[in-house]
Design an enzyme around this catalytic site. Structure first.
Site, PDB file in Angstrom:
ATOM      1  N   SER A   1       0.827  -1.203   0.000  1.00  0.00           N
ATOM      2  CA  SER A   1       0.000   0.000   0.000  1.00  0.00           C
ATOM      3  C   SER A   1       0.869   1.265   0.000  1.00  0.00           C
ATOM      4  O   SER A   1       1.609   1.485  -0.956  1.00  0.00           O
ATOM      5  CB  SER A   1      -0.965  -0.080   1.194  1.00  0.00           C
ATOM      6  OG  SER A   1      -1.917   0.927   1.142  1.00  0.00           O
TER       7      SER A   1
ATOM      8  N   ASP B   1     -10.301  -4.083  -5.130  1.00  0.00           N
ATOM      9  CA  ASP B   1      -9.691  -3.079  -4.247  1.00  0.00           C
ATOM     10  C   ASP B   1     -10.369  -1.722  -4.442  1.00  0.00           C
ATOM     11  O   ASP B   1     -10.304  -1.146  -5.528  1.00  0.00           O
ATOM     12  CB  ASP B   1      -8.188  -2.980  -4.589  1.00  0.00           C
ATOM     13  CG  ASP B   1      -7.421  -2.137  -3.594  1.00  0.00           C
ATOM     14  OD1 ASP B   1      -8.042  -1.296  -2.906  1.00  0.00           O
ATOM     15  OD2 ASP B   1      -6.198  -2.302  -3.499  1.00  0.00           O
TER      16      ASP B   1
ATOM     17  N   HIS C   1      -8.295  -4.440  -0.658  1.00  0.00           N
ATOM     18  CA  HIS C   1      -6.991  -3.803  -0.427  1.00  0.00           C
ATOM     19  C   HIS C   1      -6.109  -4.642   0.501  1.00  0.00           C
ATOM     20  O   HIS C   1      -4.901  -4.454   0.555  1.00  0.00           O
ATOM     21  CB  HIS C   1      -7.221  -2.406   0.172  1.00  0.00           C
ATOM     22  CG  HIS C   1      -6.024  -1.514   0.066  1.00  0.00           C
ATOM     23  ND1 HIS C   1      -5.493  -1.112  -1.139  1.00  0.00           N
ATOM     24  CD2 HIS C   1      -5.230  -0.965   1.031  1.00  0.00           C
ATOM     25  CE1 HIS C   1      -4.442  -0.340  -0.918  1.00  0.00           C
ATOM     26  NE2 HIS C   1      -4.254  -0.238   0.382  1.00  0.00           N
TER      27      HIS C   1
HETATM   28  C1  MLT Z   1      -1.352   5.992  -0.143  1.00  0.00           C
HETATM   29  O1  MLT Z   1      -1.717   6.972   0.472  1.00  0.00           O
HETATM   30  O2  MLT Z   1      -0.161   5.682  -0.333  1.00  0.00           O
HETATM   31  C2  MLT Z   1      -2.425   5.104  -0.681  1.00  0.00           C
HETATM   32  O3  MLT Z   1      -3.643   5.766  -0.704  1.00  0.00           O
HETATM   33  C3  MLT Z   1      -2.530   3.825   0.072  1.00  0.00           C
HETATM   34  C4  MLT Z   1      -2.872   4.063   1.529  1.00  0.00           C
HETATM   35  O4  MLT Z   1      -1.973   4.300   2.300  1.00  0.00           O
HETATM   36  O5  MLT Z   1      -4.050   4.000   1.867  1.00  0.00           O
END
Ligand code: MLT
Length: 209
Positions: free
Chosen positions: A106, A156, A187
């Site tokens: 992520s 996701d 996710h």
């Molecule tokens: C981010 O902010 O890098 C992406 O939206 C993934 C997350 O951290 O939720």
């Protein structure tokens, strides 16, 4: 001796010349991905920093303005800072700086993708779980010797599949060898993701130890 630049981090020595750079998701820390790193490669050294940006008390690797909307100046700064930390850590711990593989989830996958685009010399390969396009670089990097595995969740809601495909295209256009894996998931990280990434990592290993 303190590393410059420094991050709160864990370092676990390995028995091979490979080091996995473990990059956690929003709200995680330097301990989160140690078990995942060990599962992906029982012999590699593990370097696992904690993101320095706090969002409502949750560590991240760079600032965002809203979900999926990144503060690009901060992202560039944090990407360079993290790359410099990896170089300093290689000297400090004595691991090979030309055999580092990023493993990010992520937010951690997004800064790993940013490092591929802005500091391509730092990474030999990358495993990106639930990644999106972090930025479009001003100059295209040469990723012709870099291999990337991307794991997308078919359902996701944070990183829709077309967004992951856009990232794969961007990396391929820069010459990277990109493998895409789709999971019946959202996710969250699933055992199927880890299984597929581990098998890919095994093949990478056969090519160089
Ligand atoms: C981010 O902010 O890098 C992406 O939206 C993934 C997350 O951290 O939720």
């Amino acid at each position: 001796m303190r590393l410059q630049p420094d991050f709160i981090h864990e370092f676990v020595p390995g028995t091979s010349s490979r080091t996995l750079l473990l990059l956690h998701g929003t709200g995680g820390n330097e301990r989160d991905l140690i078990p995942l790193g060990r599962e992906l490669d029982p012999n590699a050294a593990l370097l696992s920093p904690r993101g320095k940006v706090l969002e409502n008390g949750m560590p991240r690797f760079f600032r965002r303005l809203a979900e999926g909307v990144f503060d690009l100046e901060d992202l560039k700064h944090r990407t360079n800072e993290l790359a410099d930390f990896v170089a300093a850590a290689a000297q400090h711990y004595g691991f090979a700086s030309d055999n580092v593989i990023a493993v990010g989830y992520s937010n951690g996958a997004n800064i790993a993708a940013s490092m591929l685009l802005l500091r391509p010399e730092m990474l030999r390969a990358a495993i990106l779980f639930r990644a999106m396009v972090p930025l479009i670089p001003e100059t295209q990097p040469n990723l012709s010797s870099v291999r990337v595995w991307i794991g997308a969740g078919a359902h996701d809601p944070i990183v829709p599949v077309p967004e992951t495909k856009r990232l794969a295209e961007l990396l391929r256009n820069a010459g990277a060898d990109v493998a895409m894996h789709y999971c019946e998931a959202g996710h969250e990280l699933t055992p199927a993701d880890v299984d597929s990434a581990r098998r890919w990592m095994g093949k990478l290993k056969d090519q160089r130890q």
